[in-house]
Design a protein around this motif. Structure first.
Motif, mmCIF file in Angstrom:
data_model
loop_
_atom_site.group_PDB
_atom_site.id
_atom_site.type_symbol
_atom_site.label_atom_id
_atom_site.label_comp_id
_atom_site.label_asym_id
_atom_site.label_seq_id
_atom_site.Cartn_x
_atom_site.Cartn_y
_atom_site.Cartn_z
ATOM 1 N N ASN A 196 10.670 -16.502 20.594
ATOM 2 C CA ASN A 196 9.571 -16.104 19.531
ATOM 3 C C ASN A 196 10.871 -14.964 18.653
ATOM 4 N N VAL A 197 11.080 -14.592 18.626
ATOM 5 C CA VAL A 197 11.866 -13.479 17.266
ATOM 6 C C VAL A 197 11.642 -14.760 16.353
ATOM 7 N N GLY A 212 12.952 -0.987 15.800
ATOM 8 C CA GLY A 212 12.843 -1.626 17.684
ATOM 9 C C GLY A 212 13.725 -1.223 18.695
ATOM 10 N N ASP A 213 14.319 -1.793 19.396
ATOM 11 C CA ASP A 213 15.237 -1.612 20.141
ATOM 12 C C ASP A 213 16.363 -2.562 19.299
ATOM 13 N N GLY A 214 18.018 -1.982 19.918
ATOM 14 C CA GLY A 214 18.790 -2.304 19.084
ATOM 15 C C GLY A 214 18.743 -3.354 19.436
ATOM 16 N N GLN A 215 18.498 -4.546 20.379
ATOM 17 C CA GLN A 215 19.015 -5.620 21.046
ATOM 18 C C GLN A 215 18.100 -7.179 20.093
ATOM 19 N N GLU A 239 19.522 -11.476 13.022
ATOM 20 C CA GLU A 239 20.530 -12.938 13.135
ATOM 21 C C GLU A 239 19.511 -14.405 12.886
ATOM 22 N N ALA A 240 18.816 -14.049 12.834
ATOM 23 C CA ALA A 240 17.647 -15.185 12.503
ATOM 24 C C ALA A 240 16.363 -15.735 11.692
ATOM 25 N N SER A 276 16.487 -11.957 3.098
ATOM 26 C CA SER A 276 16.087 -11.333 4.447
ATOM 27 C C SER A 276 16.743 -9.964 4.864
ATOM 28 N N ALA A 277 17.787 -10.859 5.494
ATOM 29 C CA ALA A 277 18.619 -10.009 5.694
ATOM 30 C C ALA A 277 20.265 -9.225 4.841
#
Length: 167
Positions: free
Chosen positions: A41-42, A65-68, A75-76, A81-82
């Motif tokens: 999904n990510v 959103g949540d940290g995880q 990472e994806a 973008s990163a």
């Protein structure tokens, strides 16, 4: 105020999405399945985000959103973008107050990036003005001459100066 516009919504189409407590082999398999589902999904979300970043030429990407989930998404993401991504500690919610809180956090994150960019550009200008090679010029006539010969990368206008006439 700041009013973010929804461009698209990406939903995970694979389940399960939530980890469960438990033990034994079945639990281990379930956790592994959840992890794989999250990653799939990510990956779909990251692809959509990368497309929007390229399409819009975005200068900042805010991850909430949540940290995880933010870590997995970062990472994806593609390198472009990163490199412009900033995190906002907001897990979201269902009420209007949560939306306002998120909008405020996004606005603050964007303002921080814009302020940092502005500061960096002004520092570059200060350094260039101090050099004798003419990489930066000030004043109406020198700036007009640089414009005439198409040698302007960045033009700063002083809003505090009033002038008569038109250029």
């Amino acid at each position: 105020g700041f009013a973010p516009e929804a461009v698209d919504e990406v939903r995970g189409d694979r389940y399960p999405l939530h980890k469960t407590r438990g033990g034994g082999w079945k639990h281990l398999k379930m956790q592994h399945t959840v992890e794989n589902t999250w990653r799939a999904n990510v990956a779909a979300l990251a692809e959509r985000v990368d497309t929007e970043v390229r399409r819009t030429g975005a200068r900042v990407l805010v991850l909430a959103g949540d940290g995880q989930s933010r870590t997995l998404l970062r990472e994806a993401l593609a390198e472009r973008s990163a490199s412009i991504a900033v995190d906002v500690d907001h897990s979201g919610g269902r009420s209007g107050a949560d939306d306002e809180e998120l909008a405020g956090a996004v606005e603050a994150a964007v303002r921080d990036v814009v302020d940092a960019e502005r500061q960096a550009v002004l520092e570059r200008l200060d350094q260039a003005l101090g050099r004798a090679d003419g990489l930066a010029v000030g004043g109406l006539e020198p700036v007009l001459e640089a414009l005439r010969v198409q040698q302007v990368d960045t033009l700063f206008l002083d809003g505090g100066v009033t002038r008569d006439g038109e250029l």
